[in-house]
Structure formats: structure tokens, C-alpha cells
Design an enzyme around this catalytic site. Structure first.
Site, PDB file in Angstrom:
ATOM      1  N   CYS A   1      73.785   5.348  58.179  1.00  0.00           N
ATOM      2  CA  CYS A   1      73.201   5.905  56.948  1.00  0.00           C
ATOM      3  C   CYS A   1      73.873   5.396  55.678  1.00  0.00           C
ATOM      4  O   CYS A   1      73.201   5.164  54.674  1.00  0.00           O
ATOM      5  CB  CYS A   1      73.193   7.425  56.989  1.00  0.00           C
ATOM      6  SG  CYS A   1      74.824   8.195  57.035  1.00  0.00           S
TER       7      CYS A   1
ATOM      8  N   ASP B   1      66.244   9.623  51.508  1.00  0.00           N
ATOM      9  CA  ASP B   1      66.981   9.968  52.724  1.00  0.00           C
ATOM     10  C   ASP B   1      66.818   8.867  53.771  1.00  0.00           C
ATOM     11  O   ASP B   1      65.698   8.587  54.205  1.00  0.00           O
ATOM     12  CB  ASP B   1      66.437  11.295  53.260  1.00  0.00           C
ATOM     13  CG  ASP B   1      67.207  11.813  54.464  1.00  0.00           C
ATOM     14  OD1 ASP B   1      68.150  11.126  54.913  1.00  0.00           O
ATOM     15  OD2 ASP B   1      66.864  12.896  54.965  1.00  0.00           O
TER      16      ASP B   1
ATOM     17  N   HIS C   1      67.740   8.974  56.845  1.00  0.00           N
ATOM     18  CA  HIS C   1      67.804   9.513  58.205  1.00  0.00           C
ATOM     19  C   HIS C   1      66.428   9.649  58.844  1.00  0.00           C
ATOM     20  O   HIS C   1      66.031  10.719  59.300  1.00  0.00           O
ATOM     21  CB  HIS C   1      68.522  10.859  58.201  1.00  0.00           C
ATOM     22  CG  HIS C   1      69.921  10.770  57.697  1.00  0.00           C
ATOM     23  ND1 HIS C   1      70.242  10.864  56.359  1.00  0.00           N
ATOM     24  CD2 HIS C   1      71.088  10.575  58.354  1.00  0.00           C
ATOM     25  CE1 HIS C   1      71.550  10.739  56.221  1.00  0.00           C
ATOM     26  NE2 HIS C   1      72.088  10.562  57.412  1.00  0.00           N
TER      27      HIS C   1
END
Length: 439
Positions: free
Chosen positions: A158, A332, A334
Site C-alpha cells: 500500500c 485508497d 487497498h
């Protein structure tokens, strides 16, 4: 009497039912996205927007011609459901949740790089310490699924993806201008995305980040990166490009920026100024961001030179690009998607490939929920830009998170730190930051 954990049940409910956030800030506070200001109208229409007057050194606002829809699986948000919010893309203005359409178009125009799967394998390290450096889930996956090498960065990449997003958007601004929106100059966008393809032939691929991380930063494949390692990789990979259009200045283990060192990178030997990306690695507290830094951190995203913030989320890393009052908007990483292929001919990229690098879904997080370890980025295009940025950094409200001085003491044999530096921003090293910024 037994204490009931209400927060636990709240998170459970939100796991199955997470309502769309609306722009419910009572003061109708403006929204900032990488130096652009969007004013919220007081009219009854939730999508009405009043554009701000041009700022000194500002850019024109534009609207995109297309939208995309993305979905984030529950397992990537379960740890943050209580404090973050999502916004699903809708085609009708009446369901924009009160967000200015121009802001949504700007948000969607940003390049969003996420976890990927089924890319060419990244070889595992033979170092006995490599296995213990991985999280339990990554360790199990490497032993049961990715036995021949890592074909996905899910669970550990990430910070790399946040760093890639930061660099990609710096290049996007440099090549296409801050006013660019989706629907135009598609081939130029494809050229930028090809640089970040999930293939060792791409100069800014995850393969290249991992390779440099292993050789120069002490990071094994499958191990979490922190902001410091990400910054060093961005600098090294950019420097490795022949006739690079961009240079990179990193602050190392401090928040001090020195003009003489910066100019030696941006304008070596008094040659023509080359656009330079400033990466400030810092830690603004122990477990949370110390409130005295809040205003200065918000201001960093309001400066025209802003390229965003990578990191800053407990137990994971995000890419923050906007702010409204004390809420920060972020992209994001993820979410696992199929690998972005490497194509010699950029016209071979499909609309689906391009759409996978953009989203209109908003996510926001209150500053008090952010992790203090982060990488703050600014793109300085010329000497006037440098002067404007230096003045803006000096004039922020609250306690500054960045400090600019004329000369680097280490280069002039002074051997002295700036007065008060030790008492100000807490910095990090790779052992520190990776304990809180995992994938």
C-alpha cells in the site's frame, strides 16, 4: 456492571450498511483539492457549486466528460469503517451528496494506483530474515499461493502504491497541466500510466520499487515500506531516467528544506531550472497528529504546488489529496485489481485499463484519526514557484511542519541544527514508520 462496546457494534452495522456521505458541513466550508478551491453553494440543489474567483498563481477549473465506478471490498475497509466515509459514483447530479461537481471531476481526474494481482513474479528474498519481516497473512500467502514469487502486492504494497500515485500525479500535472480533466489528451495519459505498469519493463513499476527497496533501503520483497523508503525509491527511480523531465529532492530524516541543496538539484551549475518534486518525510506526533500541527497540515493541501500526502492512516497507507475543514479526502490503494499490463504501443491500453486508475468515489477521514507518519509532496516548476512556495510555508497558521532555510549546515561545515529543530517535528526512520504504515 458489564461495559458494552458500542463502537464494536457500530462497526459491525457499518460493515453491512455504509451510507453515502453527504456534504453536511454546516458552515459550507470550501473544499480544497491539491491547491484548487471549490465553494459550496447555499442553494437547495445539493450539486450546485459556486466557483471561487481566480487566485494568484491559481489554475482554471474544468469538468470531466466521463465517470467511472469502483468498488472496494469489505476486507479493505473493515478496520476504518467507524471513521471513514465512502461516496459511490452516481450519474445524476441530484445524488452527488452535496459535493460540488467540479470537485468530483477534479478528484476523478487524479491517477489512483492500487493493489494488483497476476503480474510477473517478483522473486522472494533468500535472506533468512525476510520471512520474519512479513506480516502473518503475507507470509502464509507466500508459502501457500505465491511459492514461485510474489504475483500480487495485496497486504504489503500500500505504501508503494501511495507513492506511485503521488509520483504519477506529479507527472500528470507537469505534462498536462493542473486543469486537465478526464476526456481529453487520452494518449498522453496512457503514456504516463504505462510508466507504472505492473511489469519490470516499466520504469516506475512495483517491481522497480521492490528492487531498489531491497538493494538500498533494506526492504525485502513482501515487506511493508514506510514513507522514508518510498521517498528514496521515488528519487532513485526518477534519477535513473535518461533526460528526466523531473528531479526529486527529499528531506531525509528531517522536515528542513535547504535552498542551496534544493537549487543544486533543480538548477545544477546554474543551468536551466528543472521541475523538482519535494518530498518531506515527517512524523507529526506519537500515535496521533499533535493538534498544534493541524492547521499547517491542512494548508499543505491548499498550496498550488501540492501533490498530496502519502501515508497518514493507522495500519495502512493512503494518498490524501483534499481537505474540508478537518476532514481529509483520500484515494485508497487497498483494492486488488488485475495487473496493469505493459504495452509498447500505448494505444493498446483499453478503456477498462484506464478506468481502473481513476475513481469518483470519495473517502474522507478526520485529521484526529490520521497516523502521524507521512510523506508530504510539492511540485516546484520554476524559481517563481519556489519563492511562492517558500513564502506560503513560512506563513501557515499554527506550528509549521516544514521549515525552509538558506543553507544546509552539513554542506558548509557548520555542524549545527536549526534552533528549536529537536523540539519540533518528530521524524522517523525505516524501522519506526513501517511498524505503523503497513499494507
Amino acid at each position: 456492571m458489564t461495559t458494552v462496546d458500542i463502537g464494536r457494534y457500530k462497526r459491525l452495522v457499518q460493515y453491512f450498511w455504509d451510507p453515502e456521505p453527504t456534504n453536511n458541513i454546516a458552515s459550507k466550508s470550501p473544499i480544497w483539492c491539491l491547491g484548487e478551491e471549490y465553494l459550496v453553494s447555499d442553494k437547495s440543489s445539493p450539486s450546485a457549486v459556486t466557483e471561487s474567483p481566480p487566485k494568484e498563481g491559481g489554475y482554471l477549473l474544468a469538468q470531466s466528460l466521463s465517470t467511472t465506478e469502483t468498488t472496494t471490498p469489505p476486507d479493505s475497509t473493515v478496520g476504518s469503517l467507524e471513521s471513514s466515509s465512502e461516496y459511490d459514483n452516481c450519474d445524476t447530479a441530484s445524488t452527488d451528496g452535496g459535493w460540488p461537481t467540479a470537485f468530483l471531476d477534479d478528484f476523478e481526474a487524479k491517477i489512483w494506483l492500487t493493489y494488483r494481482s497476476n503480474f510477473p513474479a517478483i522473486a522472494k528474498s533468500q535472506d533468512p530474515k525476510a520471512l520474519s519481516a512479513m506480516s502473518l497473512s503475507v507470509r502464509l500467502r507466500s508459502q501457500l499461493v505465491d511459492q514461485g514469487g510474489f504475483t500480487s502486492d495485496t497486504g504489503w504494497g500500500c505504501m508503494i502504491r501511495s507513492g506511485q500515485s503521488l509520483l504519477a500525479n506529479a507527472l500528470l500535472t507537469l505534462r498536462m497541466g493542473r486543469e486537465w480533466r478526464r476526456g481529453s489528451s487520452s494518449n498522453e495519459e496512457r503514456k504516463i500510466l504505462s510508466l507504472f505498469a505492473d511489469d519490470p519493463r516499466a520504469p516506475y513499476s512495483i517491481h522497480k520499487f521492490v528492487e531498489h527497496g531491497a538493494s538500498a533501503c533494506g526492504k525485502h520483497p513482501g515487506e511493508w515500506f514506510g514513507p522514508s523508503a518510498a521517498a528514496r525509491c521515488i528519487q532513485a527511480l526518477t534519477n535513473s531516467q535518461v533526460e528526466s523531465e523531473l528531479r526529486v529532492y527529499i528531506t531525509g530524516d528531517g522536515s528542513d528544506v535547504y535552498e542551496d541543496t534544493f537549487m543544486s538539484i533543480a538548477k545544477p551549475n546554474s543551468t536551466k531550472f528543472t521541475p523538482t518534486l519535494i518530498l518531506v518525510g515527517t512524523r507529526l506526533g506519537l500515535d496521533k497528529i499533535t493538534p498544534v500541527y493541524w492547521e499547517a497540515l491542512k494548508s499543505s493541501l491548499q498550496m498550488p504546488q501540492s501533490v498530496g500526502i502519502a501515508g497518514g492512516r493507522p495500519s495502512s497507507s493512503h494518498y490524501f489529496i483534499g481537505v474540508q475543514e478537518s476532514d481529509f479526502f483520500y484515494l485508497d490503494p487497498h483494492q486488488t485489481r488485475p495487473a496493469l499490463p505493459f504495452n509498447d504501443n500505448v494505444e493498446d491500453y483499453t478503456p477498462e485499463d484506464i478506468d481502473s486508475c481513476h475513481t469518483r468515489r470519495l473517502r474522507r477521514l478526520h485529521i484526529k484519526e490520521m497516523d502521524p507518519s507521512m510523506l508530504i509532496a510539492f511540485l516546484i516548476r520554476d524559481e517563481n514557484d519556489w519563492k511562492d512556495w517558500r513564502r506560503a510555508v513560512r506563513e501557515v497558521q499554527g506550528k509549521g511542519v516544514i521549515h525552509v532555510a538558506d543553507r544546509d549546515p552539513a554542506l558548509h561545515g557548520l555542524g549545527a541544527e536549526r534552533d528549536g529543530a529537536i523540539d519540533e517535528v518528530e521524524t522517523f526512520d525505516d524501522d519506526d514508520d513501517d511498524t505503523v504504515l503497513n499494507g
